[in-house]
Design an enzyme around this catalytic site. Structure first.
Site, PDB file in Angstrom:
ATOM      1  N   PRO A   1       0.870  -1.089  -0.132  1.00 34.39           N
ATOM      2  CA  PRO A   1      -0.043  -0.150   0.009  1.00 34.39           C
ATOM      3  C   PRO A   1       0.922   1.236   0.080  1.00 34.39           C
ATOM      4  O   PRO A   1       2.038   1.178   0.251  1.00 34.39           O
ATOM      5  CB  PRO A   1      -0.829  -0.014   1.374  1.00 34.39           C
ATOM      6  CG  PRO A   1      -0.033  -0.975   2.191  1.00 34.39           C
ATOM      7  CD  PRO A   1       0.684  -1.931   1.287  1.00 34.39           C
TER       8      PRO A   1
ATOM      9  N   THR B   1       6.196   4.853   4.742  1.00 36.90           N
ATOM     10  CA  THR B   1       5.868   4.678   5.914  1.00 36.90           C
ATOM     11  C   THR B   1       6.011   3.307   6.499  1.00 36.90           C
ATOM     12  O   THR B   1       5.842   2.363   5.292  1.00 36.90           O
ATOM     13  CB  THR B   1       4.640   5.234   6.570  1.00 36.90           C
ATOM     14  OG1 THR B   1       3.448   4.474   6.258  1.00 36.90           O
ATOM     15  CG2 THR B   1       4.465   6.581   6.215  1.00 36.90           C
ATOM     16  N   ASP B   2       5.909   2.815   7.667  1.00 36.42           N
ATOM     17  CA  ASP B   2       6.037   1.409   7.916  1.00 36.42           C
ATOM     18  C   ASP B   2       4.784   0.709   7.568  1.00 36.42           C
ATOM     19  O   ASP B   2       4.771  -0.497   7.307  1.00 36.42           O
ATOM     20  CB  ASP B   2       6.098   1.275   9.414  1.00 36.42           C
ATOM     21  CG  ASP B   2       7.474   1.712   9.971  1.00 36.42           C
ATOM     22  OD1 ASP B   2       8.592   1.687   8.979  1.00 36.42           O
ATOM     23  OD2 ASP B   2       7.753   2.122  11.170  1.00 36.42           O
ATOM     24  N   CYS B   3       3.742   1.537   7.679  1.00 37.19           N
ATOM     25  CA  CYS B   3       2.512   0.846   7.303  1.00 37.19           C
ATOM     26  C   CYS B   3       2.020   1.260   5.882  1.00 37.19           C
ATOM     27  O   CYS B   3       1.206   0.500   5.172  1.00 37.19           O
ATOM     28  CB  CYS B   3       1.315   1.272   8.028  1.00 37.19           C
ATOM     29  SG  CYS B   3       1.289   3.085   8.470  1.00 37.19           S
ATOM     30  N   TYR B   4       2.467   2.105   5.075  1.00 40.23           N
ATOM     31  CA  TYR B   4       2.441   2.271   3.562  1.00 40.23           C
ATOM     32  C   TYR B   4       3.754   2.426   3.254  1.00 40.23           C
ATOM     33  O   TYR B   4       4.171   3.659   2.844  1.00 40.23           O
ATOM     34  CB  TYR B   4       1.679   3.516   3.490  1.00 40.23           C
ATOM     35  CG  TYR B   4       0.049   3.433   4.192  1.00 40.23           C
ATOM     36  CD1 TYR B   4      -0.849   2.710   3.610  1.00 40.23           C
ATOM     37  CD2 TYR B   4      -0.186   4.250   5.416  1.00 40.23           C
ATOM     38  CE1 TYR B   4      -1.957   2.476   3.926  1.00 40.23           C
ATOM     39  CE2 TYR B   4      -1.512   4.150   5.683  1.00 40.23           C
ATOM     40  CZ  TYR B   4      -2.394   3.422   4.990  1.00 40.23           C
ATOM     41  OH  TYR B   4      -3.696   3.308   5.781  1.00 40.23           O
TER      42      TYR B   4
END
Length: 387
Positions: free
Chosen positions: A68, A128-131
């Site tokens: 993502p 980012t870590d999540c994206y």
């Protein structure tokens, strides 16, 4: 005195007994019938407009990619979208455009999506870590995205000014190209068909009102930006310049490019022509009086767009505007609309048929709009003296 309720009118619609007329038909009826007779005979009046409404746009959820991305810069066919909503949500405004291709803007992206075209989406993020993804380039259409809905913060102005130009130079505006020396005048509102002119105090239009929007059912969701109740009215009770507005929403996937069309105004920019229709329930004689208003009873202000401050030069009726010429002192000025009356008539007729068929009921607003509202102006902060 004739008084009807929403429930009574909707029951007549469901039973096929309601009398539905367009605003033009009621205006003609009003030449010989009194407001009391109109209130007794007519249940709903359909109104419509089709004109350039710059304060329009669409919210899109693209869906997540793998891996993502948190989209922090977004372009659709090169047109910038506002990305500050969430990871894959965006708002594309009708007037947004690529500086290198100003004739193609957000309005064109919206029309292309309605028409089912496939468009290029490109987005960037910092990762980012999540994206973790930092870039994506792909293709989208209205069938590939999750949601796409039209959300227009300011539509269907209650009256609008006539634009002229007294200077000796050609000027380019959102009201079209204005010739020097008062050689033309442009206007936008659909006159006696215009929705907010048929209910000037917005007694039947508010939050939750069901409307025709772009070829499908939409809703009024809030007072539009620049909502203004303080403008002067004529002796018929109609504002004589731009006053109230509405914010509207609808499912873009269900809309038709016949009623949502992109436009480019030379040396000004892009805009979106929006087709909008509102049914006015004839609850009483006062509403009957307003819906029977005619073009020769509706006045608007003539402003000089070529002079700073746009001074008012006069006041004319829509009957005069529709005649092809207006008079300002000794000047006889040719007029031209920047809205489509034929499209407005078609929308009013479609809405009439939808109601007659029982496919469109009248909704009572869940909340009415402010009775008192005025505008503030932007003032420039004085520059700090560093001497």
């Amino acid at each position: 005195m004739t008084v009807k309720s929403y429930e009574e009118i909707n029951q007549k619609i469901k039973s096929g007994k309601a009398v539905i007329l367009t605003a033009e038909e009621v205006a003609e009826m009003g030449r010989n019938a009194s407001p009391r007779e109109i209130a007794q005979k007519v249940d709903v009046v359909t109104t419509a407009t089709f004109g350039a409404m710059c304060s329009s746009g669409a919210i899109i959820n693209f869906g997540h990619a793998t891996p993502p991305i948190r989209m922090e810069k977004i372009r659709i066919n090169g047109v910038p979208c506002y990305e500050g909503l969430a990871a894959v949500d965006a708002y594309i405004g009708a007037t947004a455009s690529d500086p290198e291709k100003p004739e193609y803007g957000g309005a064109h992206v919206i029309q292309d999506l309605i028409e089912g075209k496939t468009l290029e989406l490109e987005a960037w993020g910092k990762g980012t870590d999540c994206y973790p993804r930092k870039h994506i380039k792909t293709r989208i259409s209205k069938d590939t995205v999750n949601e796409i809905f039209l959300f227009n913060p300011r539509n269907s102005y209650q009256n609008y000014n006539v634009a002229v130009n007294t200077t000796n130079r050609l000027i380019h505006t959102y009201m079209g190209t204005l010739l020097p020396g008062l050689r033309n005048a442009t206007y936008s509102t659909s006159g006696e068909l215009s929705p907010l002119l048929n209910d000037p105090e917005l007694r039947t239009i508010g939050i939750g009102t069901r409307i025709f929007l772009g070829g499908t059912v939409g809703f009024v969701v809030w007072p539009g930006t620049q909502f203004n109740t303080s403008k002067p009215v004529n002796h018929f009770g109609i504002p004589v310049s731009n006053a109230r507005t509405i914010a509207v929403i609808g499912n873009l996937k269900e809309m038709s490019a016949e009623f949502i069309q992109a436009a480019y105004f030379d040396k000004y920019g892009t805009s979106l022509f929006v087709g909008l229709g509102i049914p006015i329930p004839v609850l009483d004689e006062e509403i009957a009086r307003f819906v029977s208003i005619r073009n020769d009873q509706i006045e608007t202000s003539v402003l000089d767009y070529g002079t700073p401050g746009m001074p008012k030069l006069g006041q004319v009726t829509y009957a005069e505007l529709r005649s092809g010429f207006i008079k300002l002192g000794a000047d006889r000025i040719r007029t031209a609309p920047v809205a489509s009356l034929s499209k407005a008539r078609k929308i009013a007729d479609i809405l009439k048929k939808m109601i007659e068929a029982g496919n469109f009921v009248i909704t009572q607003p869940v909340q009415m709009f402010p009775a008192q509202a005025s505008l503030k102006s932007l003032t420039e902060t004085e520059k700090e003296d560093k001497s």
